[in-house]
Write a protein that holds these residues in place. Structure first.
Motif, mmCIF file in Angstrom:
data_model
loop_
_atom_site.group_PDB
_atom_site.id
_atom_site.type_symbol
_atom_site.label_atom_id
_atom_site.label_comp_id
_atom_site.label_asym_id
_atom_site.label_seq_id
_atom_site.Cartn_x
_atom_site.Cartn_y
_atom_site.Cartn_z
ATOM 1 N N CYS A 11 49.235 149.111 -36.025
ATOM 2 C CA CYS A 11 49.964 150.080 -36.850
ATOM 3 C C CYS A 11 51.341 149.551 -37.227
ATOM 4 O O CYS A 11 51.860 148.633 -36.598
ATOM 5 N N ALA A 12 51.908 150.127 -38.264
ATOM 6 C CA ALA A 12 53.219 149.697 -38.754
ATOM 7 C C ALA A 12 54.303 149.947 -37.714
ATOM 8 O O ALA A 12 55.221 149.137 -37.557
ATOM 9 N N ASN A 13 54.220 151.052 -36.996
ATOM 10 C CA ASN A 13 55.209 151.373 -35.971
ATOM 11 C C ASN A 13 55.183 150.324 -34.853
ATOM 12 O O ASN A 13 56.226 149.876 -34.385
ATOM 13 N N CYS A 14 53.987 149.931 -34.462
ATOM 14 C CA CYS A 14 53.854 148.900 -33.428
ATOM 15 C C CYS A 14 54.428 147.575 -33.926
ATOM 16 O O CYS A 14 55.105 146.873 -33.177
ATOM 17 N N ALA A 15 54.176 147.248 -35.175
ATOM 18 C CA ALA A 15 54.707 146.010 -35.753
ATOM 19 C C ALA A 15 56.234 146.013 -35.715
ATOM 20 O O ALA A 15 56.851 145.009 -35.383
ATOM 21 N N ALA A 16 56.828 147.139 -36.028
ATOM 22 C CA ALA A 16 58.298 147.246 -36.011
ATOM 23 C C ALA A 16 58.837 147.067 -34.595
ATOM 24 O O ALA A 16 59.848 146.380 -34.388
ATOM 25 N N LYS A 17 58.173 147.676 -33.615
ATOM 26 C CA LYS A 17 58.618 147.549 -32.226
ATOM 27 C C LYS A 17 58.479 146.116 -31.717
ATOM 28 O O LYS A 17 59.370 145.599 -31.042
ATOM 29 N N VAL A 18 57.354 145.482 -32.048
ATOM 30 C CA VAL A 18 57.130 144.103 -31.620
ATOM 31 C C VAL A 18 58.139 143.180 -32.295
ATOM 32 O O VAL A 18 58.719 142.301 -31.651
ATOM 33 N N GLU A 19 58.384 143.389 -33.585
ATOM 34 C CA GLU A 19 59.366 142.578 -34.317
ATOM 35 C C GLU A 19 60.746 142.673 -33.675
ATOM 36 O O GLU A 19 61.418 141.657 -33.464
ATOM 37 N N ALA A 21 61.495 143.416 -30.578
ATOM 38 C CA ALA A 21 61.492 142.755 -29.270
ATOM 39 C C ALA A 21 61.483 141.233 -29.417
ATOM 40 O O ALA A 21 62.181 140.534 -28.678
ATOM 41 N N ILE A 22 60.721 140.719 -30.365
ATOM 42 C CA ILE A 22 60.657 139.271 -30.568
ATOM 43 C C ILE A 22 62.015 138.737 -31.003
ATOM 44 O O ILE A 22 62.438 137.674 -30.567
ATOM 45 N N ASN A 23 62.708 139.474 -31.844
ATOM 46 C CA ASN A 23 64.018 139.029 -32.315
ATOM 47 C C ASN A 23 65.059 138.965 -31.199
ATOM 48 O O ASN A 23 66.092 138.318 -31.368
ATOM 49 N N LYS A 24 64.794 139.586 -30.060
ATOM 50 C CA LYS A 24 65.713 139.545 -28.919
ATOM 51 C C LYS A 24 65.470 138.349 -28.001
ATOM 52 O O LYS A 24 66.272 138.072 -27.123
ATOM 53 N N ILE A 25 64.369 137.629 -28.216
ATOM 54 C CA ILE A 25 64.046 136.478 -27.379
ATOM 55 C C ILE A 25 64.994 135.328 -27.720
ATOM 56 O O ILE A 25 65.194 135.014 -28.895
ATOM 57 N N GLU A 26 65.548 134.717 -26.685
ATOM 58 C CA GLU A 26 66.454 133.584 -26.893
ATOM 59 C C GLU A 26 65.681 132.422 -27.515
ATOM 60 O O GLU A 26 64.592 132.075 -27.061
ATOM 61 N N GLY A 27 66.236 131.864 -28.565
ATOM 62 C CA GLY A 27 65.585 130.765 -29.277
ATOM 63 C C GLY A 27 64.910 131.207 -30.558
ATOM 64 O O GLY A 27 64.533 130.384 -31.383
ATOM 65 N N VAL A 28 64.737 132.514 -30.725
ATOM 66 C CA VAL A 28 64.171 133.049 -31.961
ATOM 67 C C VAL A 28 65.331 133.323 -32.915
ATOM 68 O O VAL A 28 66.207 134.129 -32.626
ATOM 69 N N ASN A 29 65.341 132.622 -34.033
ATOM 70 C CA ASN A 29 66.384 132.829 -35.030
ATOM 71 C C ASN A 29 66.105 134.075 -35.862
ATOM 72 O O ASN A 29 67.012 134.844 -36.157
ATOM 73 N N GLN A 30 64.831 134.246 -36.249
ATOM 74 C CA GLN A 30 64.440 135.431 -37.004
ATOM 75 C C GLN A 30 62.926 135.559 -36.954
ATOM 76 O O GLN A 30 62.204 134.571 -37.044
ATOM 77 N N ALA A 31 62.473 136.795 -36.812
ATOM 78 C CA ALA A 31 61.044 137.085 -36.851
ATOM 79 C C ALA A 31 60.818 138.289 -37.742
ATOM 80 O O ALA A 31 61.611 139.226 -37.751
ATOM 81 N N SER A 32 59.734 138.234 -38.501
ATOM 82 C CA SER A 32 59.379 139.331 -39.391
ATOM 83 C C SER A 32 57.871 139.550 -39.314
ATOM 84 O O SER A 32 57.097 138.617 -39.547
ATOM 85 N N LEU A 33 57.462 140.769 -38.953
ATOM 86 C CA LEU A 33 56.056 141.110 -38.886
ATOM 87 C C LEU A 33 55.732 142.084 -40.008
ATOM 88 O O LEU A 33 56.499 143.004 -40.269
ATOM 89 N N ASN A 34 54.596 141.865 -40.652
ATOM 90 C CA ASN A 34 54.175 142.741 -41.732
ATOM 91 C C ASN A 34 52.791 143.288 -41.403
ATOM 92 O O ASN A 34 51.808 142.530 -41.369
ATOM 93 N N TYR A 35 52.728 144.589 -41.168
ATOM 94 C CA TYR A 35 51.463 145.234 -40.821
ATOM 95 C C TYR A 35 50.465 145.159 -41.969
ATOM 96 O O TYR A 35 49.278 144.902 -41.762
#
Length: 71
Positions: A11-19, A21-35
């Motif tokens: 679902c789109a809501n899950c994609a937003a939550k995962v996105e 959380a991923i953006n908070k991981i050290e070493g991730v410059n940017q992440a974008s998820l599209n449901y």
């Protein structure tokens, strides 16, 4: 390194939550998820690519158990 992955997410809501959380991981410059397209665009440090991707998968599954990154 910027890469595009095909993903499975329910679902789109899950994609937003995962996105978020991923953006908070050290070493991730940017992440974008599209449901709608079931794609993830992620820009991460080259040096630790494999270990960061393991964290991305772990975080994604913690929030959404059906989250998958397809190779």
């Amino acid at each position: 390194m910027k890469k595009v992955f095909k993903i499975e997410i329910d679902c789109a809501n899950c994609a937003a939550k995962v996105e978020e959380a991923i953006n908070k991981i050290e070493g991730v410059n940017q992440a974008s998820l599209n449901y709608m397209t079931q794609k993830m665009i992620i820009d991460i440090d080259d040096a630790n690519f494999d270990s960061i991707m393991k964290q991305v998968k772990k975080v994604g599954r913690k929030i959404e158990p059906d989250f998958e990154i397809l190779d």
